[in-house]
Design a protein around this motif. Structure first.
Motif, PDB file in Angstrom:
ATOM      1  N   ARG A 343       0.812  -1.218   0.000  1.00 34.34           N
ATOM      2  CA  ARG A 343       0.000   0.000   0.000  1.00 34.34           C
ATOM      3  C   ARG A 343       0.847   1.270   0.000  1.00 34.34           C
ATOM      4  O   ARG A 343       0.319   2.367   0.143  1.00 34.34           O
ATOM      5  CB  ARG A 343      -0.943  -0.002   1.212  1.00 34.34           C
ATOM      6  N   LEU A 344       2.160   1.130  -0.124  1.00 33.15           N
ATOM      7  CA  LEU A 344       3.045   2.278  -0.275  1.00 33.15           C
ATOM      8  C   LEU A 344       3.306   2.417  -1.767  1.00 33.15           C
ATOM      9  O   LEU A 344       4.002   1.586  -2.360  1.00 33.15           O
ATOM     10  CB  LEU A 344       4.348   2.043   0.496  1.00 33.15           C
ATOM     11  N   PRO A 345       2.745   3.417  -2.413  1.00 34.01           N
ATOM     12  CA  PRO A 345       2.740   3.453  -3.875  1.00 34.01           C
ATOM     13  C   PRO A 345       4.120   3.412  -4.524  1.00 34.01           C
ATOM     14  O   PRO A 345       4.317   2.757  -5.534  1.00 34.01           O
ATOM     15  CB  PRO A 345       2.022   4.774  -4.200  1.00 34.01           C
ATOM     16  N   HIS A 346       5.095   4.117  -3.918  1.00 37.48           N
ATOM     17  CA  HIS A 346       6.397   4.260  -4.578  1.00 37.48           C
ATOM     18  C   HIS A 346       7.513   4.031  -3.559  1.00 37.48           C
ATOM     19  O   HIS A 346       8.048   4.974  -2.965  1.00 37.48           O
ATOM     20  CB  HIS A 346       6.514   5.640  -5.218  1.00 37.48           C
ATOM     21  N   LYS A 347       7.871   2.787  -3.374  1.00 34.39           N
ATOM     22  CA  LYS A 347       8.883   2.433  -2.381  1.00 34.39           C
ATOM     23  C   LYS A 347      10.259   2.992  -2.709  1.00 34.39           C
ATOM     24  O   LYS A 347      11.075   3.233  -1.823  1.00 34.39           O
ATOM     25  CB  LYS A 347       8.979   0.913  -2.250  1.00 34.39           C
ATOM     26  N   ASP A 348      10.518   3.198  -4.002  1.00 36.73           N
ATOM     27  CA  ASP A 348      11.851   3.632  -4.410  1.00 36.73           C
ATOM     28  C   ASP A 348      12.007   5.151  -4.428  1.00 36.73           C
ATOM     29  O   ASP A 348      13.032   5.668  -4.880  1.00 36.73           O
ATOM     30  CB  ASP A 348      12.182   3.071  -5.788  1.00 36.73           C
TER      31      ASP A 348
END
Length: 586
Positions: A343-348
């Motif tokens: 649910r974290l859209p953009h881990k990078d």
């Protein structure tokens, strides 16, 4: 070769345009600085780091910033930089009238021009009380130099009658209890001293704590910046480490534009839902994104945030306070929970420590599943901000579901209308007011132009005659904001506002209003023809024109402020203007 690279990095420093030449201008800039006792070797090409300080005794949340600044300085010096502290306008919500939101844009202009016009290669933003965080980030984003945020931290838990009380939230609670006749004015006043008993910002998930979490989830601060209590020694350690890090950021040319990306804002929107964050974040994130040139729309809050469970059990939505939040693992614990459930859209997404957001939190400890709940036991199943539209809010309005009453999320009621806040104060407790708990309270002319600054009055206290029945919530609709410490089924930021000719200006007593938060609907039950006739008969902008005629900053504000769905920035401030050094005058 290493020495050549180092020399190359030094030649590229922005501050060298002031201090790096052996001509008349370099002579004067260095000479003036030397009256502070600065020796020659400080001008040898080391990074000059500005410390942008919102310290003020009139902003009590930020009154401990002198000490924090000293720890930042130690970190900068240790890393081979040279610190220069400078003040900017300190717009604290606690004392400033009519609202600190009125001067958020003014403070951002102060920050922007201070950064652009002075010899600094990077900047540390010392932020705390509500509007200092967005104001400083907005100003810094317009310049786009290496920037790191250091928050002052929340105050310790309030104490009253042996119980923990939340700053701000307890005021709304006890004030209603007095009106309902359930406690005396003496009981109310007894809570005053215990509510704010240490340095720091509100200890609830109000706007200050929300924006601290937004800064961390955006990647603009080191991990744990949002939640360490103001008086905890670890707050000073973080300040020291932030001073270390900003020097490296200058050498790496890690500017804000590399951190404040579209992906970072999407992470922040999702985070706001998970923490039960303030509705004010909707306006502030839009304004910060606008300064960075990032497209962010009101509907993004529906698209990205909806469906996200609220995991943090914190007042005003839940039970605990910021101390418990930090001890439970703080924001890294929340981000880990989001990331592990995809649910974290953009881990990078890149953060200011040079690592990705996920690298920073993937192994974060979680010490208390009551405070930072698990995905299968959320505080609210869907805590994403509700964006509402309809003939009453054609450009949108917002509602915070984690602070609302589930039984009122779908409601149809008779409008009880207040033309402005003075009208509300004069009539709300009138025994003859024609109102019951099924009605919808409607407040007009409290938006950006109408109550210059869009004051936090949208969480209208309920009528005494309703409170006496034991009722604790009603649907409330306005073009105002509300404090992040407040709660209730409150529709806010109706756009366009009444003072800009929005449909809210046409609502009359006895009209029927329908709210369907699940469907994103806010509807005034009259025909389009009747709505247009009413708006044509009135002149809803008259009041703001009269205020504007007084001149000064007030006139500038009313004439140039954007609507709530656009972030309430000034139209001429949107966009990144960069850090190009103005021509010198010598």
């Amino acid at each position: 070769m290493a020495r050549d690279n180092e020399s190359s990095a030094k030649r590229q420093l922005r501050s060298a345009q002031w201090f790096g030449s052996a001509d008349k201008n370099g002579f004067m800039y260095r000479s003036w600085m030397k009256n502070q006792g600065i020796p020659d070797h400080e001008f040898d090409g080391r990074p000059i780091i500005g410390i942008c300080n919102t310290w003020s005794e009139l902003t009590p949340c930020n009154a401990h910033f002198r000490k924090i600044a000293e720890h930042v300085k130690k970190g900068i010096l240790e890393a081979g930089g040279y610190p220069v502290e400078f003040p900017v306008f300190s717009n604290g919500e606690s004392n400033l009238r009519p609202t600190a939101m009125f001067t958020r844009n003014l403070a951002s202009m102060d920050v922007e021009e201070a950064i652009r016009g002075n010899p600094m290669d990077g900047v540390v933003l010392l932020v705390g009380c509500d509007k200092t965080t967005p104001a400083l980030l907005m100003g810094a984003a317009s310049c786009d130099i290496p920037t790191i945020v250091v928050t002052g931290g929340p105050m310790l838990n309030g104490k009253h009658k042996g119980q923990d009380i939340g700053s701000g939230t307890v005021v709304w609670q006890l004030s209603e209890e007095v009106k309902a006749g359930r406690i005396s004015i003496h009981d109310f006043m007894a809570a005053e001293a215990g509510m704010s008993r240490s340095a720091g910002t509100c200890n609830t998930m109000g706007t200050a704590s929300t924006m601290a979490c937004m800064a961390e989830s955006l990647g603009t601060s080191l991990p744990h910046n949002a939640a360490i209590p103001a008086v905890d020694s670890r707050r000073y350690v973080l300040a020291h480490l932030s001073g270390n890090r900003i020097v490296d950021m200058v050498h790496e040319d890690l500017r804000l534009s590399k951190v404040l990306t579209r992906e970072a804002f999407e992470n922040a929107i999702r985070t706001n839902a998970a923490i039960g964050g303030s509705t004010n974040a909707v306006i502030h994130l839009k304004a910060i994104a606008g300064r960075m040139g990032v497209e962010l729309e009101l509907d993004d809050w529906n698209r990205i945030g909806r469906g996200t469970p609220t995991l943090v059990d914190l007042q005003p939505s839940g039970r605990f306070l910021m101390e418990e939040f930090y001890y439970a693992g703080g924001l890294p614990a929340v981000l880990r929970r989001l990331g592990e459930s995809d649910r974290l859209p953009h881990k990078d997404a890149l953060t200011v420590n040079g690592q990705s957001l996920w690298d920073n939190v993937k192994d974060a400890p979680i010490y208390n599943d009551e405070v930072v709940r698990t995905l299968d036991n959320p505080l609210v199943e869907d805590g994403g901000m509700c964006v509402l539209r309809g003939n009453l809010a054609p450009r949108g309005a917002v509602l915070k579901p984690s602070a609302a009453s589930p039984e009122l999320m779908q409601h149809r009621g008779r409008a009880v209308v207040f033309e402005n806040f003075d009208d509300y104060k004069a009539r709300i407790n009138d025994p003859d007011l024609d109102v019951d708990e099924s009605c919808v309270l409607v407040l007009k002319h409290c938006g950006p132009r109408g109550y210059h600054g869009m004051a936090e009055v949208g969480n209208m206290g309920l009528p005494a005659k309703v409170l006496e029945k034991g009722v604790k919530d009603m649907v409330r609709i306005s073009d105002a904001r509300m404090s992040g410490t407040a709660y209730g089924t409150v529709v806010l930021h109706v756009a366009p506002e009444a003072a800009a000719g929005g449909p809210l200006a046409a609502v009359r007593n006895g009209d029927w209003v329908e709210l369907d938060a699940y469907a994103g609907k806010l509807h005034l039950d009259i025909s389009d023809e009747e709505l247009q006739t009413r708006l044509a008969e009135a002149d809803p902008t008259a009041a703001s024109r009269e205020i504007a005629s007084t001149g000064g900053y007030r006139q500038l504000y009313i004439e140039r402020v954007l609507q709530a769905d656009e972030g309430c920035d000034f139209d001429f401030l949107v966009g990144c203007r960069g850090s190009e050094v103005p021509r010198h005058s010598h």
